[in-house]
Design an enzyme around this catalytic site. Structure first.
Site, short mmCIF file in Angstrom:
data_model
loop_
_atom_site.label_atom_id
_atom_site.label_comp_id
_atom_site.label_asym_id
_atom_site.label_seq_id
_atom_site.Cartn_x
_atom_site.Cartn_y
_atom_site.Cartn_z
N GLY A 87 -13.08 -2.64 2.26
CA GLY A 87 -14.22 -3.27 1.63
C GLY A 87 -15.37 -2.28 1.52
O GLY A 87 -15.49 -1.36 2.33
N GLU A 119 0.81 -1.21 0.00
CA GLU A 119 0.00 0.00 0.00
C GLU A 119 0.85 1.27 0.00
O GLU A 119 0.32 2.37 -0.20
CB GLU A 119 -0.94 -0.01 1.21
N ASP A 122 -12.77 -4.62 -2.55
CA ASP A 122 -13.72 -5.74 -2.62
C ASP A 122 -15.07 -5.28 -2.11
O ASP A 122 -15.21 -4.17 -1.58
CB ASP A 122 -13.20 -6.92 -1.80
N MET A 125 -9.82 -2.07 8.96
CA MET A 125 -9.33 -2.59 10.24
C MET A 125 -8.39 -1.65 11.01
O MET A 125 -7.83 -2.07 12.01
CB MET A 125 -8.64 -3.94 10.01
N GLU A 126 -8.24 -0.41 10.56
CA GLU A 126 -7.28 0.47 11.24
C GLU A 126 -7.76 1.91 11.44
O GLU A 126 -7.38 2.55 12.42
CB GLU A 126 -5.95 0.52 10.47
#
Length: 265
Positions: free
Chosen positions: A78, A12, A217, A193-194
């Protein structure tokens, strides 16, 4: 300004450290921090690893040890709503931890002793990121992403969105879970998630921050399919060019005035 740039995965941030002027590396807390200048901006790049604790620790270290004044998190996410497509870009205006539930002691999603469920991004940074993303889509996208990869991931006319991002120590890969989150959190655009952990750490430390995510996604049963290929061949190119546009406009504000972005565009 000293800009801290955080991502969870190496891919990333692909190309950013290589672009730094006179970079040097420092190890701290089992992480590599790269210091240098990016497009005339004093910057520190680091990989937080995956998850909220890792992200919060890295954020605090950037501020307390490396003296960063602003933090930018860039990576993938996502889709949190059926209208968000793979290849779209989401700039956070607010972030929530969707696995935070201390009820009945506190309202669901509220972070205890803060009185907050949603942490607001710095307005100027969010606007600058949105402008940078818009310029990327208009000026760089066609050349930055290989035509074969655009075809594989059906990247046609990617769009920019601004709004709510939800974070948790959970890789969402179930359509029913996404629907439940969407119902519980109106306006949800992306799940990851962060980001919300970075947001809380920055709030408590008084540091302006921004979070930008490329949708990798649809957060359903196919979420893991070709995930790393997308990160390497698509999201990495998005991140590099958007960070470049952001840094150039921050250092030379007149460069970004031509591109004004409204929410949800």
């Amino acid at each position: 300004m000293r800009l801290g740039i955080i991502s969870a995965l190496h891919e990333e941030q692909q190309g950013l450290v290589e672009t730094m002027e006179r970079p040097y590396k420092l190890m701290h807390g089992m992480r590599e921090y790269f210091l240098g200048r990016l497009w005339e901006i004093d910057a520190v790049c680091v990989l937080s690893r995956i998850g909220k604790v890792a992200a919060a620790l890295t954020t605090a270290t950037l501020v307390e040890k490396f003296g960063v004044t602003h933090i930018l998190f860039t990576g993938v996410a996502g889709a949190g709503d059926a209208s968000i497509r793979v290849g779209d870009i989401v700039v956070a205006e607010s972030l929530v931890q969707h696995d935070m539930d201390v009820s009945p002691l506190f309202p669901r999603y509220e972070v205890p002793l803060t009185g907050l469920t949603h942490f607001l991004s710095d307005h100027q940074m969010a606007l600058q990121l949105a402008n940078a993303a818009r310029r990327f889509l208009e000026d760089d996208f066609a050349e930055a992403v290989d035509p074969e990869e655009r075809a594989v991931f059906a990247l046609s006319g990617p769009r920019l969105h601004r709004g709510l991002i939800a974070s948790a120590d959970e890789f969402v890969s179930d359509k029913g879970r996404v629907n439940a989150l969407n119902a519980a959190l109106p306006g949800l655009l992306a799940v990851e998630m962060e980001g919300a952990a970075v947001a809380q750490a920055c709030f408590e430390l008084g540091i302006p921050f921004g979070v930008i995510r490329t949708i990798s996604d649809n957060a359903n049963e196919n979420a893991a399919t070709d995930f790393m290929r997308f990160v390497k061949s698509v999201a990495a190119r998005y991140a590099f060019h958007i960070v470049r546009q952001f840094c150039l406009a921050w250092e030379h504000p007149e460069a970004g005035q031509a591109s004004k972005v409204s929410a949800g565009t």
